[in-house]
Design an enzyme around this catalytic site. Structure first.
Site, PDB file in Angstrom:
ATOM      1  N   CYS A 299      34.994   8.681  84.100  1.00 41.29           N
ATOM      2  CA  CYS A 299      36.406   9.084  84.131  1.00 41.29           C
ATOM      3  C   CYS A 299      37.137   8.389  85.285  1.00 41.29           C
ATOM      4  O   CYS A 299      38.272   7.927  85.138  1.00 41.29           O
ATOM      5  CB  CYS A 299      36.529  10.594  84.290  1.00 41.29           C
TER       6      CYS A 299
ATOM      7  N   CYS B 169      18.571  31.963  82.544  1.00 39.13           N
ATOM      8  CA  CYS B 169      18.741  33.339  82.048  1.00 39.13           C
ATOM      9  C   CYS B 169      18.237  34.339  83.087  1.00 39.13           C
ATOM     10  O   CYS B 169      18.839  35.396  83.299  1.00 39.13           O
ATOM     11  CB  CYS B 169      17.984  33.526  80.736  1.00 39.13           C
TER      12      CYS B 169
ATOM     13  N   CYS C 193      33.315  13.001  87.278  1.00 32.48           N
ATOM     14  CA  CYS C 193      32.746  12.081  86.291  1.00 32.48           C
ATOM     15  C   CYS C 193      32.992  10.625  86.673  1.00 32.48           C
ATOM     16  O   CYS C 193      34.142  10.182  86.824  1.00 32.48           O
ATOM     17  CB  CYS C 193      33.352  12.390  84.922  1.00 32.48           C
TER      18      CYS C 193
ATOM     19  N   CYS D  21      13.566  31.215  80.010  1.00 31.90           N
ATOM     20  CA  CYS D  21      14.675  30.409  80.534  1.00 31.90           C
ATOM     21  C   CYS D  21      14.987  30.762  81.986  1.00 31.90           C
ATOM     22  O   CYS D  21      15.310  31.908  82.310  1.00 31.90           O
ATOM     23  CB  CYS D  21      15.899  30.623  79.649  1.00 31.90           C
TER      24      CYS D  21
END
Length: 673
Positions: free
Chosen positions: A527, A404, A524, A401
């Site tokens: 939104c 990570c 957003c 990952c």
């Protein structure tokens, strides 16, 4: 020993040779009389055996090594050397001796290959240097590595011959002859096949074409010498019966004494090449079928030898057609070389990648040894994490990952800063290896951070910023994200109530009011487009004491959004007077639809508790993800920052990273499991 008074009697009785001579390798016979021991070295029997051994050594193709000549022979960087360290008394060495001699005979015409042996009971310095502890010990000293590699393969003649062929490129058969392909240039074999039967070929033109076109293709490669040999033979074939004469000459020279290994190899190579020019009239049915198979000719329905020969002859370029055939052969050779180089490049890339990964693993293991982050497994997880005297922050990660890997040094810094606190543990779990604990905590993306405070070992997801400062502050404050302590800003003139962590329960859990909450993100697009309609809805309920229309910025108050399982924007949840668990709205996002929804107290909605328990909900799959995924707060609406939040750069281009539109897109900063 009383019956044996002389060395001869002792030896013939099977007691082993006198250790003074050290020819048999037997252990010292301590019962020999002193006078016998004194003259044993000069005894006629001993001298005879010595002379016999020396004669055998002169005839043997095996190189005898001593402490004195070892470096000169074995450490020569122009030679590949296989050495057997033996003891004369060793049974396994005696079994290997005839095989070793035969292997040496196979490679005696290879000037750069030496098969040698050393009596490790006589030599002391070399066997000790190369850690010879058992017999026989075989070590390989190639040209480019002279530290001695242990040979651990089959000790048969075939096993040893195959090993040396592979390592040295010698290509010898079991009788010491060159394998049939040595010296041959396969694309040219088709050009010169059956030239012995062809009276119409222009030898000079064909030789020129071979040198010019094939020489260019193989320039700088080992096949270049073979191309010259083919061209030379083609020119020489203008002489009548050249092939027969050349074969006889090679056979005669091979039988002459004093022909060195290099010349013998050259003669054998030329003999191989001459076979490519030979007639096909002498081939039997088996040979014709093999040739047909090599040329891709289907002869499954052909029975007669004459028919087989005709089928093969049709595929051969005769006379003037041979010169154009060179161009085809050159093209074929170029394609083969390109493929070979591509495969070599791919192998090198794979090897480099394997080396890189190996170095990464080594570095990771070394880092873990000195790491302040505690690595947990399925077996050790509960003992560490469920310890009620410790506050524990756990990262569930995957080695592959990228996010990570980005978090790893930050997590290490956090652990280092807090390692002096005995009540705090910073830990990590490889979720790809420790699947049991990862499944228990429903880890579905990487990295996932879960907080296990002393007083609550259920585990709560950490959704704050992944910076050192934010993580350290979160832990020092007992699991409270200070960034959520900011007060919500109520917009002037707006009927929509702004919610935050400080006033959420006060407003939403008021049993005298039904509260509709819009969980949103400032960046957003959906939104933003909903703002005018939502303001009008709030305005219509402004004078209704039992209804509140509110909003909460889920990118700031992450813990509240997480508590109500907000996974997309906008998410509308009704907390009616009758149900403060929350009911998610899946209907049409219009003012009329929402107004009717509030008045009906959410009869078209879904209870969040049912949603959490995994109840089957009609229409949920189609509607619940119509929005955008939760992420962090961008510093600038116009410049989304990768890794901090999943907002699209343009609002109306369809689903972006982290945006929901009838399906799941992993959150930016997370890798889907």
């Amino acid at each position: 020993m009383a019956d044996h008074t002389t060395c001869v009697e002792c030896i013939e009785a099977g007691f082993g040779w006198c250790p003074i001579a050290r020819k048999c390798g037997g252990f010292a016979n301590r019962d020999c009389p002193d006078d016998d021991r004194a003259y044993a070295e000069d005894h006629p029997y001993i001298l005879e055996k010595q002379a016999q051994a020396e004669a055998e050594a002169e005839e043997s193709p095996v190189e005898e090594l001593t402490d004195d000549n070892f470096d000169e022979v074995v450490l020569d960087e122009g030679k590949d050397v296989l050495v057997e360290f033996y003891a004369p008394w060793c049974g396994h060495c005696k079994e290997l001796e005839p095989i070793w001699k035969e292997v040496a005979q196979v490679f005696q015409d290879e000037p750069d290959v030496i098969v040698a042996k050393m009596d490790a009971t006589v030599a002391n310095k070399v066997p000790k240097k190369y850690a010879v502890r058992s017999f026989p010990t075989i070590k390989w000293f190639p040209k480019d590595q002279k530290y001695g590699v242990e040979y651990n393969y089959e000790r048969s003649k075939k096993g040893l011959v195959d090993f040396l062929n592979e390592k040295t490129g010698s290509a010898r058969d079991m009788n010491g002859g060159l394998l049939p392909h040595v010296g041959r240039v396969k694309p040219l074999d088709d050009v010169v096949l059956a030239m012995e039967d062809d009276d119409a070929v222009d030898h000079a033109a064909l030789a020129d074409a071979i040198e010019l076109q094939m020489g260019e293709v193989y320039k700088g490669r080992k096949e270049a010498d073979g191309v010259k040999m083919y061209a030379g033979i083609v020119r020489a074939m203008q002489e009548e019966s050249f092939l027969d004469k050349e074969r006889e000459r090679i056979e005669s020279e091979m039988e002459e004494e004093g022909v060195d290994a290099a010349m013998r190899k050259h003669l054998q190579t030329k003999a191989n090449v001459l076979k490519a020019f030979g007639t096909i009239r002498k081939l039997n049915v088996k040979g014709l079928r093999a040739l047909a198979k090599e040329k891709g000719i289907d002869t499954s329905n052909v029975v007669e030898k004459a028919d087989l020969r005709r089928a093969v002859q049709k595929s051969i370029a005769y006379g003037a057609d041979r010169v154009p055939a060179v161009e085809k052969a050159a093209s074929k050779a170029a394609d083969a070389i390109a493929k070979e180089l591509a495969e070599a490049e791919a192998r090198a890339a794979r090897k480099a990648e394997m080396k890189r990964k190996d170095e990464e693993r080594k570095a990771r293991r070394e880092a873990e040894k000195n790491s302040a982050v505690k690595k947990l497994t399925d077996r050790t997880f509960n003992k560490t994490v469920l310890d009620e005297s410790k506050d524990v922050l756990v990262e569930f990660y995957a080695p592959w990952c990228g996010h990570c890997k980005t978090l790893a040094p930050i997590f290490e810094e956090v652990a280092t800063e807090l390692k002096s606190n005995p009540d705090v543990v910073i830990a990590k779990v490889d979720a790809t290896a420790e699947r049991k604990v990862a499944q228990h905590y429903e880890v579905e993306s990487f990295p996932t951070l879960i907080w296990f405070p002393k007083d609550d070992k259920e585990g709560a997801p950490y959704n704050g910023d992944r910076t050192k400062e934010a993580l350290v502050s979160f832990i020092k404050n007992g699991g409270v994200d200070e960034s959520e302590n900011v007060e919500p800003e109520q917009e002037e003139g707006s009927a929509v109530v702004a919610l935050g962590k400080s006033n959420f329960d006060q407003v939403v859990m008021d049993a005298t009011k039904s509260v509709l909450v819009k969980f949103y993100a400032p960046w957003c697009g959906h939104c933003k487009s909903m703002i005018p309609m939502y303001e009008a809805l709030a305005e219509s309920f402004k004078d209704d004491a039992e209804v509140v229309v509110a909003k909460l910025d889920a990118t700031v108050y992450k813990s509240v959004a997480s508590q109500y399982r907000v996974t997309g924007f906008p998410t509308l949840v009704l907390f009616s007077k009758e149900n403060k668990r929350g009911q998610r709205y899946f209907g049409e996002r219009t003012e009329e639809g929402l107004r009717e929804y509030i008045r009906s107290r959410g009869r078209e909605s879904v209870d969040l508790e049912d949603l959490e328990e995994g109840a089957e909900l009609e229409g949920v799959d189609e509607l619940m993800f119509d929005g955008e995924d939760v992420g962090g707060v961008p510093e600038d609406d116009d410049e989304p920052q990768a890794g901090k939040y999943p907002g699209p750069e343009e609002e109306d281009d369809g689903p972006q990273i982290g945006e929901y539109s009838g399906g799941y897109y992993p959150e930016e900063g997370h890798d889907e499991l």
